[in-house]
Scaffold this motif. Structure first.
Motif, PDB file in Angstrom:
ATOM      1  N   LEU A  49       0.856  -1.220   0.123  1.00  9.72           N
ATOM      2  CA  LEU A  49      -0.163   0.041  -0.019  1.00  9.72           C
ATOM      3  C   LEU A  49       0.806   1.291  -0.086  1.00  9.72           C
ATOM      4  O   LEU A  49       1.864   1.337   0.687  1.00  9.72           O
ATOM      5  CB  LEU A  49      -0.686   0.222   1.277  1.00  9.72           C
ATOM      6  N   CYS A  50       0.663   2.029  -0.803  1.00 14.48           N
ATOM      7  CA  CYS A  50       1.198   3.490  -1.143  1.00 14.48           C
ATOM      8  C   CYS A  50       0.402   4.681  -1.387  1.00 14.48           C
ATOM      9  O   CYS A  50      -0.464   4.226  -2.197  1.00 14.48           O
ATOM     10  CB  CYS A  50       2.467   3.200  -1.943  1.00 14.48           C
ATOM     11  N   ASN A  51       0.658   5.862  -1.054  1.00 18.55           N
ATOM     12  CA  ASN A  51       0.053   6.970  -1.367  1.00 18.55           C
ATOM     13  C   ASN A  51       0.474   7.476  -2.630  1.00 18.55           C
ATOM     14  O   ASN A  51      -0.153   8.346  -3.027  1.00 18.55           O
ATOM     15  CB  ASN A  51       0.162   7.766  -0.251  1.00 18.55           C
ATOM     16  N   THR A  53       2.183   6.481  -6.892  1.00 18.46           N
ATOM     17  CA  THR A  53       2.645   5.369  -7.801  1.00 18.46           C
ATOM     18  C   THR A  53       3.717   5.806  -8.832  1.00 18.46           C
ATOM     19  O   THR A  53       3.231   6.192  -9.876  1.00 18.46           O
ATOM     20  CB  THR A  53       1.252   5.145  -8.708  1.00 18.46           C
ATOM     21  N   CYS A  54       4.858   5.769  -8.442  1.00 21.27           N
ATOM     22  CA  CYS A  54       6.108   6.443  -9.132  1.00 21.27           C
ATOM     23  C   CYS A  54       6.077   5.430 -10.408  1.00 21.27           C
ATOM     24  O   CYS A  54       5.988   4.127 -10.201  1.00 21.27           O
ATOM     25  CB  CYS A  54       7.258   6.254  -8.013  1.00 21.27           C
ATOM     26  N   SER A  55       6.705   5.999 -11.278  1.00 21.31           N
ATOM     27  CA  SER A  55       7.006   5.174 -12.644  1.00 21.31           C
ATOM     28  C   SER A  55       7.849   4.238 -12.585  1.00 21.31           C
ATOM     29  O   SER A  55       7.887   3.433 -13.396  1.00 21.31           O
ATOM     30  CB  SER A  55       7.299   6.237 -13.729  1.00 21.31           C
ATOM     31  N   THR A  93      10.591  -1.539   4.772  1.00 19.43           N
ATOM     32  CA  THR A  93      10.207  -0.891   3.564  1.00 19.43           C
ATOM     33  C   THR A  93       8.597  -1.384   3.015  1.00 19.43           C
ATOM     34  O   THR A  93       8.198  -1.851   3.744  1.00 19.43           O
ATOM     35  CB  THR A  93      11.226  -1.156   2.398  1.00 19.43           C
ATOM     36  N   GLY A  94       8.334  -0.744   1.892  1.00 21.59           N
ATOM     37  CA  GLY A  94       7.029  -1.044   1.242  1.00 21.59           C
ATOM     38  C   GLY A  94       6.895  -0.993  -0.137  1.00 21.59           C
ATOM     39  O   GLY A  94       8.149  -1.285  -0.827  1.00 21.59           O
ATOM     40  N   GLY A  95       5.881  -0.442  -0.437  1.00 23.70           N
ATOM     41  CA  GLY A  95       4.940   0.660  -0.176  1.00 23.70           C
ATOM     42  C   GLY A  95       5.528   1.560   0.671  1.00 23.70           C
ATOM     43  O   GLY A  95       6.425   1.990   0.657  1.00 23.70           O
ATOM     44  N   CYS A 121      11.022   6.050   3.625  1.00 26.35           N
ATOM     45  CA  CYS A 121      10.096   6.757   3.499  1.00 26.35           C
ATOM     46  C   CYS A 121       9.834   7.597   2.473  1.00 26.35           C
ATOM     47  O   CYS A 121      11.006   7.919   1.843  1.00 26.35           O
ATOM     48  CB  CYS A 121      10.296   7.830   4.833  1.00 26.35           C
ATOM     49  N   ASN A 122       8.612   7.672   1.736  1.00 26.28           N
ATOM     50  CA  ASN A 122       8.578   8.467   0.633  1.00 26.28           C
ATOM     51  C   ASN A 122       8.518   9.934   1.031  1.00 26.28           C
ATOM     52  O   ASN A 122       7.973  10.736   0.082  1.00 26.28           O
ATOM     53  CB  ASN A 122       7.430   7.979  -0.281  1.00 26.28           C
ATOM     54  N   LEU A 123       8.377  10.299   2.087  1.00 26.10           N
ATOM     55  CA  LEU A 123       8.193  12.058   2.499  1.00 26.10           C
ATOM     56  C   LEU A 123       6.643  12.326   2.336  1.00 26.10           C
ATOM     57  O   LEU A 123       6.313  13.017   3.506  1.00 26.10           O
ATOM     58  CB  LEU A 123       9.038  13.000   1.841  1.00 26.10           C
ATOM     59  N   GLN A 160       8.732  11.625 -12.127  1.00 29.59           N
ATOM     60  CA  GLN A 160       8.800  10.233 -11.963  1.00 29.59           C
ATOM     61  C   GLN A 160       8.101   9.780 -10.718  1.00 29.59           C
ATOM     62  O   GLN A 160       7.657   8.708 -10.853  1.00 29.59           O
ATOM     63  CB  GLN A 160      10.321  10.273 -11.494  1.00 29.59           C
ATOM     64  N   ARG A 161       7.717  10.763  -9.962  1.00 29.68           N
ATOM     65  CA  ARG A 161       6.846  10.302  -8.536  1.00 29.68           C
ATOM     66  C   ARG A 161       5.660  10.871  -8.699  1.00 29.68           C
ATOM     67  O   ARG A 161       4.994  10.335  -7.632  1.00 29.68           O
ATOM     68  CB  ARG A 161       7.939  10.832  -7.425  1.00 29.68           C
ATOM     69  N   GLY A 162       5.310  11.966  -9.417  1.00 30.01           N
ATOM     70  CA  GLY A 162       3.809  12.355  -9.553  1.00 30.01           C
ATOM     71  C   GLY A 162       3.933  13.783  -9.382  1.00 30.01           C
ATOM     72  O   GLY A 162       4.711  14.360  -8.632  1.00 30.01           O
TER      73      GLY A 162
HETATM   74  S1  SF4 Z   1       8.516   3.936  -5.332  1.00 26.54           S
HETATM   75 FE1  SF4 Z   1       8.222   4.316  -3.171  1.00 26.54          FE
HETATM   76  S2  SF4 Z   1       6.758   5.861  -3.114  1.00 26.54           S
HETATM   77 FE2  SF4 Z   1       6.876   5.381  -5.051  1.00 26.54          FE
HETATM   78  S3  SF4 Z   1       5.034   3.917  -5.646  1.00 26.54           S
HETATM   79 FE3  SF4 Z   1       6.829   2.829  -4.969  1.00 26.54          FE
HETATM   80  S4  SF4 Z   1       6.765   2.243  -2.908  1.00 26.54           S
HETATM   81 FE4  SF4 Z   1       5.471   4.103  -3.245  1.00 26.54          FE
END
Ligand code: SF4
Ligand code: SF4
Length: 337
Positions: A49-51, A53-55, A93-95, A121-123, A160-162
């Motif tokens: 689960l993540c907030n 959706t990085c490319s 890590t995750g997500g 952490c994705n900050l 790249q990250r939105g």
């Molecule tokens: S790279 Fe990290 S922040 Fe980006 S979608 Fe994947 S888990 Fe989430």
């Protein structure tokens, strides 16, 4: 153990570029088989689960993913950590790991066992509803923060990250700085992660770190400890991107042509074990994402954990392993050389 398959059976066939296989390359350099030499770090992928959706995301994480580690699995991990003091680092890590409802419990218990805890952490998760206390929680428990910031320019990060990710990342870094993160003498470590925007290798880590420090300090007043450069792995979303843009062969050639035996000797899987959200064990997070299990005959879940065979295990090799051994090498701790 019998009949150990040292080559991943599920390695995507089209990664078999020009017949240059990773196991053969290691063998040519006298480095095969690849054997673990310890478990100093347990890398826990606590959920998808993540907030964002990085490319380039190798986890295919996003807001609609439902895979999340349960409390029972977390307790099984804690019991392993408690029994084995040589597992010094718990790398979460995750997500977005903080979106798992048991994240704080895991951190508190690991810190009570005096282990170093890393939060990847994705900050932007600091700005998710209900998560505004996270920075204070991380500081209170002296959690090392490893945060992605693939560039110090807004356009590149947002690409790249939105959209909007850069501004929120900067605000989060400033918040961490205010709490003492990245500042000398506080013991609060803030490391940033760089990965290339396209299909090239990362530049020299130390040199890029100097540029990052200069730019972030002068533009935003931000301080941090180290920059970790990570090579994009030819799997998951990045692999799809390479295929879509017809760059697959060229990227694999780049990785293969830059094979470095010194990097190969230091790959992170030799001292790390990866745990999936469902408690399954893997050689690393990349193998985990491709569902490549540990070699036959080894304990396959955290509930079956045994230090001796796992700390001395043969590592299953796959073509994407070239991503760890190109140039100065790549790992979750940055370049290997
Ligand atoms: S790279 Fe990290 S922040 Fe980006 S979608 Fe994947 S888990 Fe989430
Ligand atoms: S991808 Fe890298 S870390 Fe994973 S098994 Fe291969 S060499 Fe080791």
């Amino acid at each position: 153990m019998k009949n150990i398959p040292l080559v991943a059976p599920t390695s995507p066939a089209d990664l078999e570029t020009k017949g240059t296989s990773f196991p053969q390359t290691l063998s040519d350099h006298g480095l095969s088989p690849l054997i673990a030499k310890d478990i100093r770090s347990l890398q826990i992928n606590i959920g998808k689960l993540c907030n964002q959706t990085c490319s380039h995301c190798h986890v295919d994480a996003g807001p609609t993913r439902t895979e999340n580690m349960t409390l029972d699995t977390i307790k099984a991990i804690l019991s392993v950590v408690k029994k084995h003091p040589s597992i010094a680092t718990i790398d979460i890590t995750g997500g977005a790991p903080e979106m798992n409802p048991h994240f704080e419990f895991l951190v508190e218990e690991c810190r009570a066992l005096e282990r170093k805890v890393i939060d990847r952490c994705n900050l932007t998760v600091f700005f998710v509803k209900g998560k505004s206390q996270l920075p204070m929680f991380l500081a209170k428990h002296q959690v090392e923060v490893v945060a992605s910031l693939p560039c110090y320019s807004q356009d590149n990060v947002d690409q790249q990250r939105g959209k909007g990710v850069f501004d929120r990342s900067i605000a989060a870094l400033q918040q961490l700085n205010q709490l003492g993160y990245g500042k000398e003498g506080t013991g609060l470590i803030l490391n940033l992660v760089y990965n290339p925007l396209g299909s090239n290798l990362p530049p020299q880590q130390h040199k890029l770190e100097l540029d990052y420090k200069h730019e972030l300090r002068t533009q935003f007043g931000i301080e941090f400890n180290q920059l970790l450069t990570i090579t994009n792995m030819p799997i998951s979303r990045f692999l799809d991107d390479l295929r879509r843009t017809g760059q697959m062969d060229a990227y694999m050639d780049l990785l293969i042509n830059n094979f470095n035996a010194d990097s190969a000797d230091r790959v992170m899987c030799r001292t790390l074990l990866s745990v999936g959200w469902d408690g399954r064990l893997y050689d690393c997070d990349f193998h985990q994402m491709l569902d490549i299990p540990l070699a036959d005959g080894l304990p396959q879940t955290i509930q079956e954990f045994q230090f001796q065979p796992l700390g001395n295990r043969p590592i299953v090799m796959a073509q994407h392993c070239f991503g760890c051994t190109a140039g100065a090498g790549s790992s979750c701790g940055g370049s290997l050389l």
